[in-house]
Write a protein that holds these residues in place. Structure first.
Motif, PDB file in Angstrom:
ATOM      1  N   THR A 164       2.780 -11.652  -0.598  1.00  0.00           N
ATOM      2  CA  THR A 164       1.850 -11.869  -1.697  1.00  0.00           C
ATOM      3  C   THR A 164       0.485 -11.663  -1.055  1.00  0.00           C
ATOM      4  OG1 THR A 164       2.387 -14.171  -1.277  1.00  0.00           O
ATOM      5  CG2 THR A 164       3.135 -13.262  -3.346  1.00  0.00           C
ATOM      6  N   ASP A 165      -0.516 -12.317  -1.519  1.00  0.00           N
ATOM      7  CA  ASP A 165      -1.823 -11.962  -0.993  1.00  0.00           C
ATOM      8  C   ASP A 165      -2.433 -13.145  -0.285  1.00  0.00           C
ATOM      9  OD1 ASP A 165      -1.848  -9.244  -2.224  1.00  0.00           O
ATOM     10  OD2 ASP A 165      -1.454 -10.521  -3.952  1.00  0.00           O
ATOM     11  N   SER A 166      -3.326 -12.819   0.618  1.00  0.00           N
ATOM     12  CA  SER A 166      -3.845 -13.879   1.468  1.00  0.00           C
ATOM     13  C   SER A 166      -5.070 -14.555   0.843  1.00  0.00           C
ATOM     14  CB  SER A 166      -4.185 -13.313   2.834  1.00  0.00           C
ATOM     15  OG  SER A 166      -4.969 -12.156   2.650  1.00  0.00           O
ATOM     16  N   ASP A 167      -5.345 -14.233  -0.430  1.00  0.00           N
ATOM     17  CA  ASP A 167      -6.483 -14.898  -1.078  1.00  0.00           C
ATOM     18  C   ASP A 167      -6.159 -16.385  -1.261  1.00  0.00           C
ATOM     19  OD1 ASP A 167      -4.500 -14.445  -2.924  1.00  0.00           O
ATOM     20  OD2 ASP A 167      -5.875 -14.244  -4.596  1.00  0.00           O
ATOM     21  N   THR A 168      -7.187 -17.170  -1.436  1.00  0.00           N
ATOM     22  CA  THR A 168      -6.971 -18.616  -1.466  1.00  0.00           C
ATOM     23  C   THR A 168      -6.501 -19.096  -2.832  1.00  0.00           C
ATOM     24  OG1 THR A 168      -9.318 -18.751  -1.880  1.00  0.00           O
ATOM     25  CG2 THR A 168      -8.589 -19.245   0.357  1.00  0.00           C
TER      26      THR A 168
ATOM     27  N   GLU B 104      -6.367  -4.466  -7.378  1.00  0.00           N
ATOM     28  CA  GLU B 104      -7.373  -4.192  -6.347  1.00  0.00           C
ATOM     29  C   GLU B 104      -7.335  -5.255  -5.248  1.00  0.00           C
ATOM     30  OE1 GLU B 104     -10.771  -1.597  -5.611  1.00  0.00           O
ATOM     31  OE2 GLU B 104      -9.242  -1.521  -7.168  1.00  0.00           O
ATOM     32  N   ASN B 105      -7.430  -6.515  -5.665  1.00  0.00           N
ATOM     33  CA  ASN B 105      -7.550  -7.614  -4.698  1.00  0.00           C
ATOM     34  C   ASN B 105      -6.224  -8.309  -4.411  1.00  0.00           C
ATOM     35  OD1 ASN B 105     -10.476  -7.455  -4.482  1.00  0.00           O
ATOM     36  ND2 ASN B 105     -10.453  -8.102  -6.625  1.00  0.00           N
ATOM     37  N   LYS B 106      -5.246  -8.131  -5.326  1.00  0.00           N
ATOM     38  CA  LYS B 106      -3.960  -8.802  -5.139  1.00  0.00           C
ATOM     39  C   LYS B 106      -2.818  -7.795  -5.330  1.00  0.00           C
ATOM     40  CE  LYS B 106      -3.929 -12.859  -7.521  1.00  0.00           C
ATOM     41  NZ  LYS B 106      -3.862 -14.037  -6.642  1.00  0.00           N
ATOM     42  N   PRO B 107      -2.765  -6.785  -4.446  1.00  0.00           N
ATOM     43  CA  PRO B 107      -1.781  -5.710  -4.652  1.00  0.00           C
ATOM     44  C   PRO B 107      -0.329  -6.177  -4.553  1.00  0.00           C
ATOM     45  CG  PRO B 107      -2.842  -5.469  -2.497  1.00  0.00           C
ATOM     46  CD  PRO B 107      -3.589  -6.550  -3.241  1.00  0.00           C
ATOM     47  N   GLY B 108      -0.059  -7.166  -3.703  1.00  0.00           N
ATOM     48  CA  GLY B 108       1.315  -7.656  -3.558  1.00  0.00           C
ATOM     49  C   GLY B 108       1.781  -8.319  -4.840  1.00  0.00           C
ATOM     50  N   VAL B 109       0.956  -9.194  -5.387  1.00  0.00           N
ATOM     51  CA  VAL B 109       1.290  -9.890  -6.630  1.00  0.00           C
ATOM     52  C   VAL B 109       1.369  -8.887  -7.790  1.00  0.00           C
ATOM     53  CG1 VAL B 109       0.441 -11.564  -8.330  1.00  0.00           C
ATOM     54  CG2 VAL B 109       0.373 -12.115  -5.886  1.00  0.00           C
ATOM     55  N   ALA B 110       0.430  -7.923  -7.802  1.00  0.00           N
ATOM     56  CA  ALA B 110       0.433  -6.926  -8.875  1.00  0.00           C
ATOM     57  C   ALA B 110       1.746  -6.139  -8.868  1.00  0.00           C
ATOM     58  CB  ALA B 110      -0.758  -5.982  -8.724  1.00  0.00           C
ATOM     59  N   ASN B 111       2.228  -5.821  -7.673  1.00  0.00           N
ATOM     60  CA  ASN B 111       3.485  -5.072  -7.566  1.00  0.00           C
ATOM     61  C   ASN B 111       4.654  -5.896  -8.106  1.00  0.00           C
ATOM     62  OD1 ASN B 111       5.161  -2.868  -6.702  1.00  0.00           O
ATOM     63  ND2 ASN B 111       5.690  -4.034  -4.857  1.00  0.00           N
ATOM     64  N   LEU B 112       4.705  -7.167  -7.726  1.00  0.00           N
ATOM     65  CA  LEU B 112       5.776  -8.043  -8.226  1.00  0.00           C
ATOM     66  C   LEU B 112       5.674  -8.197  -9.740  1.00  0.00           C
ATOM     67  CD1 LEU B 112       5.784 -10.807  -5.443  1.00  0.00           C
ATOM     68  CD2 LEU B 112       7.517  -9.046  -5.828  1.00  0.00           C
TER      69      LEU B 112
ATOM     70  N   ALA C  30       0.837  -1.206   0.000  1.00  0.00           N
ATOM     71  CA  ALA C  30       0.000   0.000   0.000  1.00  0.00           C
ATOM     72  C   ALA C  30       0.870   1.255   0.000  1.00  0.00           C
ATOM     73  CB  ALA C  30      -0.915   0.000   1.218  1.00  0.00           C
ATOM     74  N   ALA C  31       2.185   1.109   0.298  1.00  0.00           N
ATOM     75  CA  ALA C  31       3.066   2.278   0.375  1.00  0.00           C
ATOM     76  C   ALA C  31       4.153   2.204  -0.682  1.00  0.00           C
ATOM     77  CB  ALA C  31       3.706   2.352   1.762  1.00  0.00           C
ATOM     78  N   LYS C  32       4.556   3.373  -1.175  1.00  0.00           N
ATOM     79  CA  LYS C  32       5.618   3.455  -2.176  1.00  0.00           C
ATOM     80  C   LYS C  32       6.924   2.906  -1.593  1.00  0.00           C
ATOM     81  CE  LYS C  32       7.869   7.353  -4.046  1.00  0.00           C
ATOM     82  NZ  LYS C  32       7.922   8.721  -4.580  1.00  0.00           N
ATOM     83  N   MET C  33       7.722   2.236  -2.421  1.00  0.00           N
ATOM     84  CA  MET C  33       9.038   1.789  -1.955  1.00  0.00           C
ATOM     85  C   MET C  33       9.863   3.039  -1.644  1.00  0.00           C
ATOM     86  SD  MET C  33      11.919  -0.620  -3.787  1.00  0.00           S
ATOM     87  CE  MET C  33      11.003  -2.152  -3.784  1.00  0.00           C
ATOM     88  N   SER C  34      10.287   3.142  -0.379  1.00  0.00           N
ATOM     89  CA  SER C  34      10.839   4.410   0.078  1.00  0.00           C
ATOM     90  C   SER C  34      12.354   4.381   0.102  1.00  0.00           C
ATOM     91  CB  SER C  34      10.289   4.696   1.471  1.00  0.00           C
ATOM     92  OG  SER C  34      11.144   5.548   2.169  1.00  0.00           O
ATOM     93  N   LYS C  35      12.969   5.570  -0.180  1.00  0.00           N
ATOM     94  CA  LYS C  35      14.414   5.573  -0.162  1.00  0.00           C
ATOM     95  C   LYS C  35      14.964   5.886   1.214  1.00  0.00           C
ATOM     96  CE  LYS C  35      15.274   9.627  -3.051  1.00  0.00           C
ATOM     97  NZ  LYS C  35      15.221  10.750  -2.229  1.00  0.00           N
ATOM     98  N   SER C  36      14.110   6.330   2.129  1.00  0.00           N
ATOM     99  CA  SER C  36      14.626   6.588   3.474  1.00  0.00           C
ATOM    100  C   SER C  36      14.601   5.296   4.277  1.00  0.00           C
ATOM    101  CB  SER C  36      13.820   7.679   4.163  1.00  0.00           C
ATOM    102  OG  SER C  36      12.465   7.436   3.995  1.00  0.00           O
ATOM    103  N   GLU C  37      15.538   5.205   5.188  1.00  0.00           N
ATOM    104  CA  GLU C  37      15.721   3.950   5.885  1.00  0.00           C
ATOM    105  C   GLU C  37      14.653   3.665   6.929  1.00  0.00           C
ATOM    106  OE1 GLU C  37      19.924   4.093   7.021  1.00  0.00           O
ATOM    107  OE2 GLU C  37      20.166   4.408   4.881  1.00  0.00           O
TER     108      GLU C  37
END
Ligand code: TRP
Length: 334
Positions: A226-230, A239-247, A194-201
């Motif tokens: 990844t996502d907790s969907d089954t 929308e429903n799989k933001p982790g997978v969408a990002n990868l 949900a958050a941008k990959m940040s350059k600050s530590e």
């Protein structure tokens, strides 16, 4: 011959450049130097609105410059410089502070966010940061300013300052346009999509920096959420799989494959093979950049030559604008 349009952008050396910095803005910059007269700088004056360790700031500033070159910004074809080397930035920044309103500075969402995050150090620089950014831009009279969504509001403010200033003194500054690349991938944190990959530590455990060791990169991708969907399949559904969408966005950007192709490639395989495949693609993408960065960093004389020449070119242009401004305002020429 038609004059090239001018483009300018800066990145704060306040954190190590990440995969997000590369796949978002940085990757597009080398193409732009062919088409535009480009200025890129390390915004070290901006970095100190948040406390910096001096040694770390020095290291990052030089590393960032070496990385720009390693990523394809040929210093013979564009102007690369360190912001604090060009004193006109701080000087015009002061002047523009006097043309930026308290109310409009107070409305900047980045100021509100950063004040919340640094409650023990809400300094004046954090508040007036957009006037300095306006100065960075206006000194070079650029046509376009490539920035991320989060900086659009600051470019808007620079435009307001231009209108206000030009309204009083005539056409001193060109009105800059924000330039938001249509194809620029927005890369999210690997642990919090949900958050941008940040350059600050501070706190982002889901980032991959450009200089990370291959083992670290592989580890980061293997533990990416990844996502907790089954369903457990590689399918593009932000929308429903933001982790997978990002990868998938990372994989698509690195390999040039479409989402449909990626879905087919990992059809019926779950995430176990997908995550390391993304990691490997990133390792291979970064390998030559890392090697080139190290080579450049080891050549101190070359790097020094680049930033000296860059500062000289930048100062020449910046001084012309600053003189004009001082004269219009009513300062006595020395
Ligand atoms: N504020 C920008 C950021 O945080 C960096 C920056 C400083 C910049 N001056 C600029 C970007 C001028 C574009 C133009 O990312």
């Amino acid at each position: 011959m038609e004059e090239k349009k001018i483009m300018l952008s800066g990145i704060k050396p306040s954190g190590d450049l990440t995969l997000g910095s590369y796949l978002g803005p940085l990757r597009h910059w080398p193409k732009m130097i062919e088409e535009y007269d480009c200025y890129y700088f390390m915004a070290d004056l901006h970095a100190i609105t948040v406390r910096q360790d001096p040694a770390a700031l020095r290291r990052r500033t030089l590393e960032q410059l070496a990385q720009y070159i390693a990523c394809g910004l040929d210093p013979e074809k564009c102007t690369l410089f360190i912001q604090s080397h060009v004193h006109q930035h701080a000087e015009l920044g002061w002047v523009l502070n006097c043309y930026a309103m308290f109310g409009e500075l107070s409305r900047m969402t980045q100021f509100k966010d950063k004040s919340a995050k640094n409650a023990d150090n809400i300094n004046g620089g954090l508040f007036t940061y957009p006037s300095l950014m306006a100065a960075d831009i206006l000194l070079y009279q650029p046509d376009f300013v490539p920035v991320g969504e989060d900086q659009k509001q600051h470019v808007e403010l620079a435009r307001n300052i231009v209108q206000r200033f030009n309204g009083v003194y005539g056409d001193v500054f060109k009105v800059p346009e924000p330039y938001i690349p249509k194809v620029g991938a927005r890369i999210m944190s690997l642990t919090n999509p949900a958050a941008k990959m940040s350059k600050s530590e501070n706190g982002d455990t889901g980032r991959v920096t450009l200089m990370d060791d291959p083992n670290v990169i592989m580890k980061q991708f293997k533990r990416a959420v990844t996502d907790s969907d089954t369903e457990k399949c590689v399918r593009y559904d932000p929308e429903n799989k933001p982790g997978v969408a990002n990868l998938m966005t990372i994989y698509a950007t690195v390999t040039g494959r479409s989402f449909a192709e990626i879905e087919r490639e990992f059809d019926g395989q779950g995430y176990g093979r997908f995550k390391p495949a993304v990691g490997e693609a990133v390792v291979e993408l970064l390998r030559p950049i890392q090697e080139e960065t190290r080579r450049i960093l080891a050549d101190k004389a070359y790097l020094e030559g680049v930033y000296r020449a860059g500062a000289e070119k930048a100062s020449y242009v910046a001084e012309r604008t600053l003189r004009k401004v001082y004269k219009k305002i009513g300062f006595i020429a020395r």
